[in-house]
Scaffold this active site. Structure first.
Site: not given
Ligand code: MN
Length: 292
Positions: A209, A215, A150, A156, A183, A244
């Site tokens: 995703h 989000r 991913e 991150e 994603d 997600e």
């Molecule tokens: Mn994700």
């Protein structure tokens, strides 16, 4: 799009953890909202009852996918062999759980901690990622499990932030059962647009995703979903598409902090998920109507 994509939902839309009562609730609500697949984070896999979860998923007719990141003291992208070994052991245990659940996908930030790094990835650290994931992929192949890379944003991970980074890493790992996982939330931060990376990845795309830029509710933010779904149709993607979304209304003691879930973006997970399922189906159908 010829085959119908399985449409999934991340369990953190429903519950904070994976204790048996939480699994039962997540399975029930996933099915009620019309999804085909439940994604389980393995961050607290020590409390997960694998046999009971497998049974609950089967009884509900749901597919499963598993995801996770590592931690700074158990990180296969480290230069420190002991830290790498702890990360590799967690990945081995995670593979056992996926196989035990009857799943075929282990994805996420399998290559690093999920958090802000204070420096770039080193060449020794990258070599450790390649070696560990090559071994894991070979073992996973014997269990019919595919590993996903991913692609996550710079806050991150420092290992792969773009589709090109991920393709290079997958090339270096060199195993057929390693796929790319895009994603939209991360793409929005790092990629030039929502089409080019999908075309670059092409048939190596294995998992998707769908998330808004904050989000929250799909359609309440700034992601160019028509462009992204057209790109998926163009490459004929038929793999899982998983919703997600995170809100401080549902808290995991570990994962929520790793993901920086500080805001309340929704309180009613059932309403959120029902609308997300409809949103994804609508965009798939719209894109298919043009590409057909
Ligand atoms: Mn994700």
């Amino acid at each position: 799009m010829t085959a119908r994509n399985p449409i999934g939902v991340h369990a953190l839309v429903w519950v904070g953890g994976t204790r048996p009562d939480e699994i039962a609730e997540a399975v029930r609500r996933t099915r009620a909202a019309g999804f085909d697949l439940l994604e389980l984070s393995l961050h607290e896999m020590e409390v997960l009852d694998v046999a009971e979860t497998r049974r609950a998923l089967q009884d509900a007719g749901l597919q499963v996918a598993c995801s996770r990141g590592l931690a700074f003291d158990a990180d296969v992208s480290s230069d420190d062999p002991e830290v790498v070994a702890r990360g590799a052991a967690i990945l081995q245990d995670s593979l056992e759980v996926v196989a035990g659940l009857g799943g075929s996908v282990l994805t996420g930030a399998l290559y690093s901690a999920l958090g802000k790094y204070g420096r770039p990835l080193t060449s020794a650290g990258r070599a450790n990622v390649v070696a560990v994931l090559r071994d894991l992929a070979r073992e996973a192949a014997g269990r019919d499990v595919t590993l996903g890379l991913e692609i996550c944003n710079r806050y991150e991970t420092n290992v792969i932030n773009t589709a090109r980074d991920a393709l290079r890493l997958a090339d270096d790992i060199g195993e057929d059962n390693v796929m790319i996982h895009l994603d939209t939330y991360h793409m929005n931060i790092e990629e030039s647009d929502f089409v080019t990376p999908v075309l670059e990845v092409g048939d190596r795309l294995g998992y998707v995703h769908i998330g808004e830029n904050h989000r929250g509710y799909l359609g309440s933010g700034s992601i160019d979903f028509p462009a992204f779904f057209h790109a998926l149709a163009t490459i004929g993607f038929d793999g899982p598409i998983t919703f997600e979304s995170f809100s401080s209304a549902v808290v995991s003691p570990t994962l929520s902090n790793d993901l920086a879930v500080w805001r309340s973006l929704w309180t009613d997970g059932d309403d959120l998920a029902r609308r997300a399922h409809q949103f994804i189906e609508t965009h798939l159908a719209a894109a298919a109507s043009i590409s057909a």
